[in-house]
Enzyme design. Sequence first.
Site, PDB file in Angstrom:
ATOM      1  N   GLY A   1       3.903  -0.548  -7.709  1.00 56.59           N
ATOM      2  CA  GLY A   1       5.268  -1.022  -7.546  1.00 56.59           C
ATOM      3  C   GLY A   1       5.401  -1.778  -6.243  1.00 56.59           C
TER       4      GLY A   1
ATOM      5  CD  GLN B   1       7.068  -2.187  -0.596  1.00 60.27           C
ATOM      6  OE1 GLN B   1       7.291  -2.234  -1.803  1.00 60.27           O
ATOM      7  NE2 GLN B   1       6.060  -1.518  -0.085  1.00 60.27           N
TER       8      GLN B   1
ATOM      9  CB  CYS C   1       4.275   3.224   0.367  1.00 59.39           C
ATOM     10  SG  CYS C   1       5.486   1.933   0.697  1.00 59.39           S
ATOM     11  CG  LEU C   2       1.322  -1.906  -2.067  1.00 58.81           C
ATOM     12  CD1 LEU C   2       1.708  -3.105  -2.915  1.00 58.81           C
ATOM     13  CD2 LEU C   2      -0.189  -1.799  -1.971  1.00 58.81           C
TER      14      LEU C   2
ATOM     15  CG  HIS D   1       8.114   4.622  -3.739  1.00 63.59           C
ATOM     16  ND1 HIS D   1       7.242   5.438  -3.063  1.00 63.59           N
ATOM     17  CD2 HIS D   1       8.041   3.409  -3.115  1.00 63.59           C
ATOM     18  CE1 HIS D   1       6.677   4.752  -2.070  1.00 63.59           C
ATOM     19  NE2 HIS D   1       7.141   3.524  -2.089  1.00 63.59           N
ATOM     20  CD  GLU D   2       8.193   0.255  -5.483  1.00 65.32           C
ATOM     21  OE1 GLU D   2       8.600  -0.501  -4.589  1.00 65.32           O
ATOM     22  OE2 GLU D   2       7.106   0.875  -5.397  1.00 65.32           O
TER      23      GLU D   2
ATOM     24  CG  HIS E   1      10.678   0.213  -0.774  1.00 67.80           C
ATOM     25  ND1 HIS E   1      10.329   0.301   0.551  1.00 67.80           N
ATOM     26  CD2 HIS E   1       9.587   0.633  -1.472  1.00 67.80           C
ATOM     27  CE1 HIS E   1       9.082   0.770   0.647  1.00 67.80           C
ATOM     28  NE2 HIS E   1       8.610   0.984  -0.568  1.00 67.80           N
TER      29      HIS E   1
HETATM   30 ZN   LIG Z   1       6.776   1.775  -1.068  1.00 71.10          ZN
END
Ligand SMILES: [Zn+2]
Length: 147
Positions: free
Chosen positions: A45, A50, A88-89, A130-131, A134
């Site tokens: 995701g 991000q 998480c990226l 999670h997304e 963000h």
């Molecule tokens: Zn993340």
Amino acid sequence: MNREIKKYPDPVLRKKAEEVKEITPEIKTLIEDMKETMINGDGAGLAAPQVGILKRIIIVDAGKGPLAFINPEIIRKSKETQVIEEGCLSFPGLFLKIKRAREVEIEAESEKGEKIRLKANGIFPAIFQHEVDHLDGILFIDRISFW
Ligand SMILES: [Zn+2]
């Protein structure tokens, strides 16, 4: 085109993203770039903040390749929870067990402007939650709990 992923503690990760009013060519390019960036980063995701863009867009790979969800909203959450190890990226190498709702129902728009409504189960509710977090400047490190 691959975009640079903003890493914690970049302040953009703490800002609230704005609703997408119109799917312009810039938004379409952003979505294509986010898909490519997510695949290159080997993520499940990715949210627009991000890559430094404060728009309410997430990309989730729900098993059929990356899909874009514009202005996503979680309209229902199950009371039942589950704990899944998340990455998480924006936090390379960090994996945390996070407790979240086991099932969620999502409403969003597709990149073609169509309304999407779906029920997610398995690991996908965790990815969606999670997304969507963000987009409100909430990170998975904020969700650590002791259970
Ligand atoms: Zn993340």
